[in-house]
Design an enzyme around this catalytic site. Structure first.
Site, PDB file in Angstrom:
ATOM      1  N   HIS A  48       0.842  -1.197   0.000  1.00  0.00           N
ATOM      2  CA  HIS A  48       0.000   0.000   0.000  1.00  0.00           C
ATOM      3  C   HIS A  48       0.874   1.242   0.000  1.00  0.00           C
ATOM      4  CE1 HIS A  48       0.482  -0.663   4.459  1.00  0.00           C
ATOM      5  NE2 HIS A  48       0.796   0.612   4.378  1.00  0.00           N
TER       6      HIS A  48
HETATM    7  P1  TYD Z   1      -1.763  -2.870   7.595  1.00  0.00           P
HETATM    8  O1  TYD Z   1      -1.310  -1.450   7.705  1.00  0.00           O
HETATM    9  O2  TYD Z   1      -2.509  -3.273   6.370  1.00  0.00           O
HETATM   10  O3  TYD Z   1      -0.520  -3.853   7.781  1.00  0.00           O
HETATM   11  P2  TYD Z   1       0.845  -3.997   6.929  1.00  0.00           P
HETATM   12  O4  TYD Z   1       1.038  -2.771   6.116  1.00  0.00           O
HETATM   13  O5  TYD Z   1       1.892  -4.189   7.956  1.00  0.00           O
HETATM   14  O6  TYD Z   1       0.708  -5.230   6.095  1.00  0.00           O
HETATM   15  O7  TYD Z   1      -2.613  -3.205   8.897  1.00  0.00           O
HETATM   16  C1  TYD Z   1      -3.147  -4.489   9.165  1.00  0.00           C
HETATM   17  C2  TYD Z   1      -4.491  -4.305   9.893  1.00  0.00           C
HETATM   18  O8  TYD Z   1      -4.296  -3.605  11.132  1.00  0.00           O
HETATM   19  C3  TYD Z   1      -5.480  -3.491   9.066  1.00  0.00           C
HETATM   20  O9  TYD Z   1      -6.761  -4.054   9.283  1.00  0.00           O
HETATM   21  C4  TYD Z   1      -5.436  -2.130   9.700  1.00  0.00           C
HETATM   22  C5  TYD Z   1      -5.072  -2.406  11.148  1.00  0.00           C
HETATM   23  N1  TYD Z   1      -4.287  -1.317  11.791  1.00  0.00           N
HETATM   24  C6  TYD Z   1      -4.852  -0.563  12.814  1.00  0.00           C
HETATM   25  O10 TYD Z   1      -6.023  -0.776  13.224  1.00  0.00           O
HETATM   26  N2  TYD Z   1      -4.108   0.422  13.392  1.00  0.00           N
HETATM   27  C7  TYD Z   1      -2.840   0.689  13.004  1.00  0.00           C
HETATM   28  O11 TYD Z   1      -2.184   1.612  13.553  1.00  0.00           O
HETATM   29  C8  TYD Z   1      -2.254  -0.094  11.933  1.00  0.00           C
HETATM   30  C9  TYD Z   1      -0.852   0.152  11.452  1.00  0.00           C
HETATM   31  C10 TYD Z   1      -3.029  -1.088  11.359  1.00  0.00           C
END
Ligand code: TYD
Length: 131
Positions: A48
């Site tokens: 992302h």
């Molecule tokens: P995501 O940012 O997609 O993870 P990565 O980039 O590490 O693969 O986050 C995974 C899940 O956690 C998604 O459902 C969003 C949630 N999340 C929160 O609720 N708060 C946060 O601060 C972060 C970073 C993620």
């Protein structure tokens, strides 16, 4: 592409070490959120970009590979504990791969969590970067 290695302040003595990050000093934004990634397996993460969020990633243990893509070029970085933080500006696509089982990443973020700030579709990211 706007990424940058940031030196964290380090204070070491016979008792051990301190690694120090201070908002608006060595971190180029006000820190609104800190989160950690740990317990990763072989699955890649990320995929992302953020419309506004700026982040500094600090690898506290282990290692992983971080790909940053600004829509024009794609660069492969290697994160491991090196007393530095890795700054990623807004509008950069990121992917994290090849986590070691002991990998711990601490992320300093400029905003609270906001799902509407995420761009999770690479084609949409390319479209927005061209606008
Ligand atoms: P995501 O940012 O997609 O993870 P990565 O980039 O590490 O693969 O986050 C995974 C899940 O956690 C998604 O459902 C969003 C949630 N999340 C929160 O609720 N708060 C946060 O601060 C972060 C970073 C993620």
């Amino acid at each position: 592409m706007h990424t940058e290695w940031i030196d964290l302040y380090n204070k070491s003595d016979s008792r051990g070490s301190l690694l120090i990050a201070e908002a608006q000093k060595n971190i180029p934004f006000d820190i609104k959120r800190v989160y950690c990634l740990y317990g990763m397996n072989s699955e890649s993460r990320g995929f992302h970009a953020h419309k506004e969020l700026q982040q500094v990633m600090v690898c506290l243990s282990g290692k992983c590979r971080l790909i940053v893509d600004d829509g024009r070029s794609r660069v492969d970085f290697h994160l491991s504990p090196n007393r530095r933080g890795f700054f990623i500006d807004k509008m950069n696509w990121r992917e994290m791969h090849d986590f070691s089982s002991d990998c711990i990443l601490m992320v300093l973020a400029s905003h609270w969590y906001d799902e509407s700030d995420y761009i999770r579709d690479y084609k949409e990211f390319l479209k927005l970067i061209q606008e």
